[in-house]
Design a protein around this motif. Structure first.
Motif, PDB file in Angstrom:
ATOM      1  N   ILE A  22       0.834  -1.207   0.000  1.00 50.21           N
ATOM      2  CA  ILE A  22       0.000   0.000   0.000  1.00 50.21           C
ATOM      3  C   ILE A  22       0.862   1.248   0.000  1.00 50.21           C
ATOM      4  O   ILE A  22       0.649   2.165  -0.788  1.00 50.21           O
ATOM      5  CB  ILE A  22      -0.976   0.008   1.198  1.00 50.21           C
ATOM      6  N   ARG A  23       1.863   1.293   0.871  1.00 53.43           N
ATOM      7  CA  ARG A  23       2.722   2.480   0.983  1.00 53.43           C
ATOM      8  C   ARG A  23       3.420   2.775  -0.347  1.00 53.43           C
ATOM      9  O   ARG A  23       3.416   3.909  -0.818  1.00 53.43           O
ATOM     10  CB  ARG A  23       3.760   2.306   2.085  1.00 53.43           C
ATOM     11  N   GLY A  24       3.994   1.759  -0.964  1.00 56.86           N
ATOM     12  CA  GLY A  24       4.729   1.972  -2.210  1.00 56.86           C
ATOM     13  C   GLY A  24       3.835   2.328  -3.386  1.00 56.86           C
ATOM     14  O   GLY A  24       4.215   3.110  -4.248  1.00 56.86           O
ATOM     15  N   THR A  25       2.639   1.783  -3.431  1.00 60.06           N
ATOM     16  CA  THR A  25       1.739   2.003  -4.559  1.00 60.06           C
ATOM     17  C   THR A  25       0.873   3.244  -4.394  1.00 60.06           C
ATOM     18  O   THR A  25       0.724   4.039  -5.322  1.00 60.06           O
ATOM     19  CB  THR A  25       0.833   0.770  -4.761  1.00 60.06           C
ATOM     20  N   GLY A  27       1.087   5.412  -1.558  1.00 61.16           N
ATOM     21  CA  GLY A  27       1.752   6.453  -0.785  1.00 61.16           C
ATOM     22  C   GLY A  27       1.571   6.323   0.712  1.00 61.16           C
ATOM     23  O   GLY A  27       0.572   5.797   1.198  1.00 61.16           O
ATOM     24  N   GLY A  28       2.558   6.805   1.435  1.00 55.95           N
ATOM     25  CA  GLY A  28       2.539   6.761   2.886  1.00 55.95           C
ATOM     26  C   GLY A  28       1.427   7.607   3.490  1.00 55.95           C
ATOM     27  O   GLY A  28       0.875   7.273   4.534  1.00 55.95           O
ATOM     28  N   THR A  29       1.072   8.699   2.832  1.00 59.38           N
ATOM     29  CA  THR A  29       0.005   9.566   3.343  1.00 59.38           C
ATOM     30  C   THR A  29      -1.316   8.805   3.364  1.00 59.38           C
ATOM     31  O   THR A  29      -2.076   8.896   4.333  1.00 59.38           O
ATOM     32  CB  THR A  29      -0.124  10.841   2.485  1.00 59.38           C
ATOM     33  N   PHE A  30      -1.595   8.048   2.302  1.00 56.56           N
ATOM     34  CA  PHE A  30      -2.836   7.282   2.242  1.00 56.56           C
ATOM     35  C   PHE A  30      -2.841   6.176   3.297  1.00 56.56           C
ATOM     36  O   PHE A  30      -3.838   5.975   3.988  1.00 56.56           O
ATOM     37  CB  PHE A  30      -3.044   6.684   0.849  1.00 56.56           C
ATOM     38  N   LEU A  31      -1.724   5.486   3.453  1.00 59.86           N
ATOM     39  CA  LEU A  31      -1.631   4.432   4.467  1.00 59.86           C
ATOM     40  C   LEU A  31      -1.818   5.024   5.867  1.00 59.86           C
ATOM     41  O   LEU A  31      -2.516   4.450   6.706  1.00 59.86           O
ATOM     42  CB  LEU A  31      -0.300   3.692   4.370  1.00 59.86           C
ATOM     43  N   ASN A  32      -1.215   6.164   6.119  1.00 61.71           N
ATOM     44  CA  ASN A  32      -1.401   6.840   7.415  1.00 61.71           C
ATOM     45  C   ASN A  32      -2.854   7.234   7.627  1.00 61.71           C
ATOM     46  O   ASN A  32      -3.374   7.150   8.743  1.00 61.71           O
ATOM     47  CB  ASN A  32      -0.497   8.068   7.528  1.00 61.71           C
ATOM     48  N   TYR A  33      -3.515   7.699   6.574  1.00 59.07           N
ATOM     49  CA  TYR A  33      -4.935   8.041   6.680  1.00 59.07           C
ATOM     50  C   TYR A  33      -5.742   6.815   7.111  1.00 59.07           C
ATOM     51  O   TYR A  33      -6.592   6.900   7.999  1.00 59.07           O
ATOM     52  CB  TYR A  33      -5.453   8.581   5.340  1.00 59.07           C
ATOM     53  N   THR A  35      -4.700   4.019   8.704  1.00 57.86           N
ATOM     54  CA  THR A  35      -4.327   3.426   9.990  1.00 57.86           C
ATOM     55  C   THR A  35      -4.266   4.402  11.162  1.00 57.86           C
ATOM     56  O   THR A  35      -4.220   3.971  12.311  1.00 57.86           O
ATOM     57  CB  THR A  35      -2.973   2.719   9.873  1.00 57.86           C
ATOM     58  N   LYS A  36      -4.261   5.679  10.875  1.00 58.37           N
ATOM     59  CA  LYS A  36      -4.169   6.657  11.961  1.00 58.37           C
ATOM     60  C   LYS A  36      -5.391   7.575  12.039  1.00 58.37           C
ATOM     61  O   LYS A  36      -5.663   8.142  13.087  1.00 58.37           O
ATOM     62  CB  LYS A  36      -2.900   7.486  11.817  1.00 58.37           C
ATOM     63  N   SER A  43      -3.475  -2.159  11.915  1.00 55.79           N
ATOM     64  CA  SER A  43      -2.180  -2.559  11.372  1.00 55.79           C
ATOM     65  C   SER A  43      -2.001  -2.094   9.932  1.00 55.79           C
ATOM     66  O   SER A  43      -2.897  -2.238   9.100  1.00 55.79           O
ATOM     67  CB  SER A  43      -2.048  -4.083  11.415  1.00 55.79           C
ATOM     68  N   ALA A  44      -0.827  -1.579   9.642  1.00 60.03           N
ATOM     69  CA  ALA A  44      -0.477  -1.191   8.283  1.00 60.03           C
ATOM     70  C   ALA A  44      -0.146  -2.408   7.428  1.00 60.03           C
ATOM     71  O   ALA A  44       0.134  -2.278   6.241  1.00 60.03           O
ATOM     72  CB  ALA A  44       0.710  -0.225   8.309  1.00 60.03           C
ATOM     73  N   ASN A  45      -0.186  -3.600   8.016  1.00 57.58           N
ATOM     74  CA  ASN A  45       0.099  -4.829   7.270  1.00 57.58           C
ATOM     75  C   ASN A  45      -1.160  -5.466   6.702  1.00 57.58           C
ATOM     76  O   ASN A  45      -1.080  -6.466   6.003  1.00 57.58           O
ATOM     77  CB  ASN A  45       0.816  -5.842   8.160  1.00 57.58           C
ATOM     78  N   ALA A  46      -2.335  -4.920   7.003  1.00 62.64           N
ATOM     79  CA  ALA A  46      -3.579  -5.478   6.496  1.00 62.64           C
ATOM     80  C   ALA A  46      -3.732  -5.164   5.007  1.00 62.64           C
ATOM     81  O   ALA A  46      -3.299  -4.122   4.529  1.00 62.64           O
ATOM     82  CB  ALA A  46      -4.765  -4.914   7.268  1.00 62.64           C
ATOM     83  N   ASP A  47      -4.372  -6.059   4.286  1.00 63.38           N
ATOM     84  CA  ASP A  47      -4.655  -5.880   2.866  1.00 63.38           C
ATOM     85  C   ASP A  47      -5.640  -4.717   2.691  1.00 63.38           C
ATOM     86  O   ASP A  47      -6.514  -4.499   3.541  1.00 63.38           O
ATOM     87  CB  ASP A  47      -5.259  -7.174   2.312  1.00 63.38           C
ATOM     88  N   LEU A  48      -5.530  -3.984   1.613  1.00 64.90           N
ATOM     89  CA  LEU A  48      -6.433  -2.877   1.315  1.00 64.90           C
ATOM     90  C   LEU A  48      -7.888  -3.348   1.301  1.00 64.90           C
ATOM     91  O   LEU A  48      -8.802  -2.609   1.675  1.00 64.90           O
ATOM     92  CB  LEU A  48      -6.059  -2.256  -0.033  1.00 64.90           C
ATOM     93  N   CYS A  49      -8.113  -4.584   0.934  1.00 63.32           N
ATOM     94  CA  CYS A  49      -9.448  -5.181   0.920  1.00 63.32           C
ATOM     95  C   CYS A  49     -10.126  -5.072   2.295  1.00 63.32           C
ATOM     96  O   CYS A  49     -11.327  -4.804   2.389  1.00 63.32           O
ATOM     97  CB  CYS A  49      -9.316  -6.647   0.504  1.00 63.32           C
TER      98      CYS A  49
END
Length: 164
Positions: A22-25, A27-33, A35-36, A43-49
């Protein structure tokens, strides 16, 4: 629609993107949105699904239903905890599912169709085509022995992550 508290039904084929991608594809901003902000502490390790299915549940009214052609990883690891376990812990019911189905096309992937009712369910439950008493977040029958994995105390702080 929202005057009644949300959608009556929701169905879809959620996006599949492993948590580590998720982070690489996107972006970190989206992943932070995710999970935070949206689901704080997940967890940031969960699938986008997992995030997609949870969000769909958020906009479904009480008593409404949703169905998804989900990745088979929905019942595993952090993806299971972020989505299915959270939904069950918060009063939802998995009423029909297939633990793992082989994709009918040329792709060599497995998937898990999942039907969820927001709230209590008084009907029948079906897992892998047979009637069961209930369905767990592992996509197993609810009267089967369900043992969640525990961290080994002896290995505390000995490793950073498992194999990838």
């Amino acid at each position: 629609m929202f005057a009644r508290g949300g959608f009556d039904a929701f169905s879809g084929n959620p996006p599949y993107l492993g948590g580590r991608k998720i982070r690489g594809t996107l972006g970190g901003t989206f992943l932070n949105y995710l999970t935070k902000c949206l689901y704080e502490g997940t967890s940031a390790n969960a699938d986008l699904c997992a995030f997609f299915v949870r969000r769909a549940n958020d906009v479904t009214r009480d008593g409404g239903a949703s169905g998804f052609v989900a990745t088979s990883s929905m019942s595993e690891g952090d993806t299971r905890l972020v989505c299915l376990q959270h939904l069950l812990d918060n009063g939802n019911s998995i009423v029909r599912a297939s633990s793992k189905s082989v994709w009918p096309g040329t792709a060599s992937v497995t998937f898990s169709p999942i039907w969820i009712v927001k709230g209590d369910w008084n009907g029948d439950y079906f897992l892998d085509g047979k009637q069961v008493k209930g369905i767990t977040s592992y996509l197993t029958e609810s009267d089967s022995i369900e043992l969640s994995p525990y961290r080994l105390k002896a290995n505390y702080e000995l490793s950073y992550q498992g194999s990838i």
